[in-house]
Scaffold this motif. Structure first.
Motif, PDB file in Angstrom:
ATOM      1  N   SER A  77      44.402  30.467 -45.194  1.00 51.78           N
ATOM      2  CA  SER A  77      44.695  29.114 -45.653  1.00 51.78           C
ATOM      3  C   SER A  77      45.859  28.515 -44.864  1.00 51.78           C
ATOM      4  CB  SER A  77      45.032  29.125 -47.146  1.00 51.78           C
ATOM      5  OG  SER A  77      46.274  29.769 -47.364  1.00 51.78           O
ATOM      6  N   SER A  78      46.035  27.220 -45.024  1.00 49.94           N
ATOM      7  CA  SER A  78      47.168  26.513 -44.424  1.00 49.94           C
ATOM      8  C   SER A  78      47.626  25.462 -45.423  1.00 49.94           C
ATOM      9  CB  SER A  78      46.755  25.855 -43.105  1.00 49.94           C
ATOM     10  OG  SER A  78      47.870  25.338 -42.413  1.00 49.94           O
ATOM     11  N   ALA A  79      48.922  25.447 -45.734  1.00 53.64           N
ATOM     12  CA  ALA A  79      49.490  24.494 -46.696  1.00 53.64           C
ATOM     13  C   ALA A  79      48.778  24.555 -48.042  1.00 53.64           C
ATOM     14  CB  ALA A  79      49.459  23.081 -46.126  1.00 53.64           C
ATOM     15  N   HIS A 104      49.435  24.649 -37.624  1.00 54.12           N
ATOM     16  CA  HIS A 104      49.881  24.993 -38.979  1.00 54.12           C
ATOM     17  C   HIS A 104      51.165  24.253 -39.358  1.00 54.12           C
ATOM     18  CE1 HIS A 104      46.970  28.032 -40.013  1.00 54.12           C
ATOM     19  NE2 HIS A 104      47.266  28.808 -38.994  1.00 54.12           N
ATOM     20  N   ILE A 105      52.087  24.156 -38.409  1.00 50.94           N
ATOM     21  CA  ILE A 105      53.371  23.495 -38.695  1.00 50.94           C
ATOM     22  C   ILE A 105      53.161  22.010 -38.975  1.00 50.94           C
ATOM     23  CG2 ILE A 105      55.664  22.940 -37.808  1.00 50.94           C
ATOM     24  CD1 ILE A 105      55.392  25.492 -36.020  1.00 50.94           C
ATOM     25  N   VAL A 106      52.347  21.353 -38.148  1.00 47.63           N
ATOM     26  CA  VAL A 106      52.077  19.922 -38.352  1.00 47.63           C
ATOM     27  C   VAL A 106      51.330  19.705 -39.664  1.00 47.63           C
ATOM     28  CG1 VAL A 106      50.839  17.900 -37.450  1.00 47.63           C
ATOM     29  CG2 VAL A 106      52.145  19.364 -35.889  1.00 47.63           C
ATOM     30  N   THR A 107      50.385  20.600 -39.972  1.00 46.10           N
ATOM     31  CA  THR A 107      49.659  20.501 -41.243  1.00 46.10           C
ATOM     32  C   THR A 107      50.634  20.558 -42.416  1.00 46.10           C
ATOM     33  OG1 THR A 107      47.675  21.532 -40.294  1.00 46.10           O
ATOM     34  CG2 THR A 107      47.874  21.574 -42.689  1.00 46.10           C
ATOM     35  N   ALA A 108      51.551  21.522 -42.375  1.00 48.97           N
ATOM     36  CA  ALA A 108      52.555  21.649 -43.440  1.00 48.97           C
ATOM     37  C   ALA A 108      53.443  20.412 -43.499  1.00 48.97           C
ATOM     38  CB  ALA A 108      53.397  22.901 -43.213  1.00 48.97           C
ATOM     39  N   TYR A 109      53.764  19.865 -42.341  1.00 50.24           N
ATOM     40  CA  TYR A 109      54.616  18.669 -42.252  1.00 50.24           C
ATOM     41  C   TYR A 109      53.952  17.471 -42.939  1.00 50.24           C
ATOM     42  CZ  TYR A 109      57.065  14.756 -39.918  1.00 50.24           C
ATOM     43  OH  TYR A 109      57.760  13.611 -39.647  1.00 50.24           O
ATOM     44  N   VAL A 110      52.671  17.274 -42.659  1.00 46.51           N
ATOM     45  CA  VAL A 110      51.958  16.147 -43.278  1.00 46.51           C
ATOM     46  C   VAL A 110      51.817  16.372 -44.782  1.00 46.51           C
ATOM     47  CG1 VAL A 110      49.820  14.798 -43.318  1.00 46.51           C
ATOM     48  CG2 VAL A 110      50.714  15.640 -41.129  1.00 46.51           C
ATOM     49  N   LYS A 111      51.493  17.608 -45.193  1.00 46.25           N
ATOM     50  CA  LYS A 111      51.324  17.895 -46.615  1.00 46.25           C
ATOM     51  C   LYS A 111      52.632  17.723 -47.382  1.00 46.25           C
ATOM     52  CE  LYS A 111      48.148  19.340 -48.562  1.00 46.25           C
ATOM     53  NZ  LYS A 111      47.066  18.655 -49.311  1.00 46.25           N
ATOM     54  N   ALA A 112      53.756  17.982 -46.726  1.00 50.86           N
ATOM     55  CA  ALA A 112      55.049  17.758 -47.377  1.00 50.86           C
ATOM     56  C   ALA A 112      55.207  16.293 -47.759  1.00 50.86           C
ATOM     57  CB  ALA A 112      56.187  18.201 -46.453  1.00 50.86           C
ATOM     58  N   HIS A 113      54.615  15.397 -46.982  1.00 54.35           N
ATOM     59  CA  HIS A 113      54.695  13.965 -47.267  1.00 54.35           C
ATOM     60  C   HIS A 113      53.646  13.513 -48.285  1.00 54.35           C
ATOM     61  CE1 HIS A 113      57.102  13.872 -43.528  1.00 54.35           C
ATOM     62  NE2 HIS A 113      57.593  12.752 -43.998  1.00 54.35           N
TER      63      HIS A 113
END
Length: 441
Positions: free
Chosen positions: A267-269, A304-313
């Motif tokens: 999984s991711s985020a 993965h990092i960008v995915t987490a970044y967008v999900k944080a928003h």
């Protein structure tokens, strides 16, 4: 508080068997059931937030031979799963546990209620004779924050979250705050932190998700989109290129996962389907490029990092399809990196895919998600290649900002403020369908 790439991978990229929303319900039930001195369960009651409700209604649950539903997830968790396995607990479901769960369901002794909360939240109450056990899962799919037996809190269980809090905030909340303060340049520089251990873990994620894709391509699981693409290629009605290869591999994995196949996804985020979208389009296009495996894996790490970044928003669960806008943004960033683009190209690619897919709604987890992952994978390749050709959406367009950071902030505002009623309407439509089915003779 600063975080590292290792922190991000450890907290945001984890194996999960089955759709993570019904898995969270099963985990809560299994944790509560594990507290009971007797093993005969009389009643299971669950309370879930609207997004968990939405995402758990229609997806097939691994190990149940085609069964769906929030009540099913709760029943199998209570009757036959080991909560110590976390998000892979459905792997421990056996025939005995499934039979017990079916009996509970047939008797109408499993109920699921809707909470008014926003955000991920599952409360489970299990009755066994005179004993009553409770559990509470909150914020993350595997974050058990409370357990009790007969109204007495359990404080020393290994199942309870060991997440350290700072100033009353969990490590995940602190990570998301930190991520939201980064620029795309900062994120790009994090790729240099990826070491051999991280690369090995990223490859493990590739292996998990490729196995799902191979299953989908072989058996035509779910909607069978991946297998259909294979047939269309053989009929020469489609031509293989980077975008089609990304769509084929990603949709095939979603076909398998949404059909309940007993294989874990990386999984991711917090989402298995996000993981498929963040990983597989990048892996699929590697054969068109002259790049070594380490570079491909670094691109996946960036994704993965960008995915987490967008999900944080946007929030963990929302009315916006995270596979399209969050994992899609991650994938297009990784693809841009892989084809030799710089940070400016990456910024353009992210804005391109946001303009393309920002309106895609999340109407729950189900076989049809494979269509959305198919679209996201192809759009991720297209957005990256367009950016390298100088095609970039202008900041005068709609929700697009002057930078990718502002664009993602705008998407977050749309998700949190603009689509609240949309989410309620989606859920209302889905619940009406469910009630109509129950009323059919």
């Amino acid at each position: 508080m600063a975080f590292t790439v290792k922190d991000i991978l450890q907290m945001e990229v984890t194996p999960a068997l089955g759709c993570t929303e019904p898995v969270a319900i099963a985990l809560g039930a299994a944790a509560a059931a594990s507290l009971l001195p007797g093993k005969e369960i009389d009643f299971v009651e669950a309370w879930v937030d609207p997004n968990i409700y939405k995402n758990g209604m229609a997806v097939i649950i691994p190990g149940t031979v085609g069964m769906t539903g929030l009540d099913t997830a709760s029943a199998v968790g209570a009757c036959g799963c080991d909560p110590h396995r976390g998000l892979e607990l459905l792997d421990t479901l056996d025939e005995i546990g499934l039979t017990k769960a079916k009996t509970l369901l047939e008797r109408g002794n499993v109920t699921v209620n809707l909470l008014e909360d926003s955000g991920l939240h599952v409360i489970t109450k299990i009755t066994s004779g005179s004993d009553v056990a409770r559990s509470e899962v909150k914020d993350l799919h595997n974050n058990i924050i409370a357990l009790s037996l007969n109204e007495t809190p359990i404080v020393s269980s290994s199942l309870l979250s060991t997440v350290v809090k700072e100033n009353g905030k969990s490590a995940m909340a602190l990570l998301e705050e930190w991520l939201m303060g980064l620029s795309l340049d900062d994120i790009y520089e994090l790729v240099d932190e990826i070491d051999a251990e991280d690369l090995a873990y990223l490859k493990k994620g590739v292996d998990y998700n490729v196995k799902l894709a191979e299953h989908g391509l072989k058996y035509g699981s779910g909607l069978g989109i991946g297998k259909a693409i294979d047939r269309l290629l053989k009929q020469k009605l489609l031509v293989e290129d980077m975008a089609l290869s990304a769509r084929r591999l990603t949709s095939a994995a979603a076909d398998a996962r949404m059909s309940g196949v007993n294989l874990p996804a990386m999984s991711s985020a917090g989402s298995g389907n996000h993981g498929l979208t963040a990983i597989l389009p990048i892996w699929a296009i590697k054969d068109f490029l002259n790049q070594d495996e380490d570079t491909v894996l670094r691109a996946i790490g960036l994704s993965h990092i960008v995915t987490a970044y967008v999900k944080a928003h946007t929030g963990r669960l929302s009315a916006v399809c995270g596979c399209s806008v969050a994992a899609g943004a991650g994938a297009t960033a990784g693809i841009t990196y892989l084809v030799g683009g710089d940070v400016e190209h990456m910024a353009g690619a992210i804005k391109n895919i946001m303009e393309d897919l920002a309106g895609v709604i999340c109407d729950g987890a189900k076989a049809g998600c494979a269509l959305k992952l198919n679209t996201a994978a192809g759009a991720a390749v297209q957005a990256a290649l367009f950016s390298l050709q100088g095609i970039n959406v202008q900041d005068t367009d709609g929700i697009i900002g002057t930078s990718p950071e502002q664009t993602i902030q705008n998407l977050g505002t749309l998700s949190h403020d603009g689509m609240v009623e949309t989410d309620k309407t989606i859920l209302k439509i889905m619940r009406n369908k469910e009630e109509a089915k129950k009323q059919k003779p």
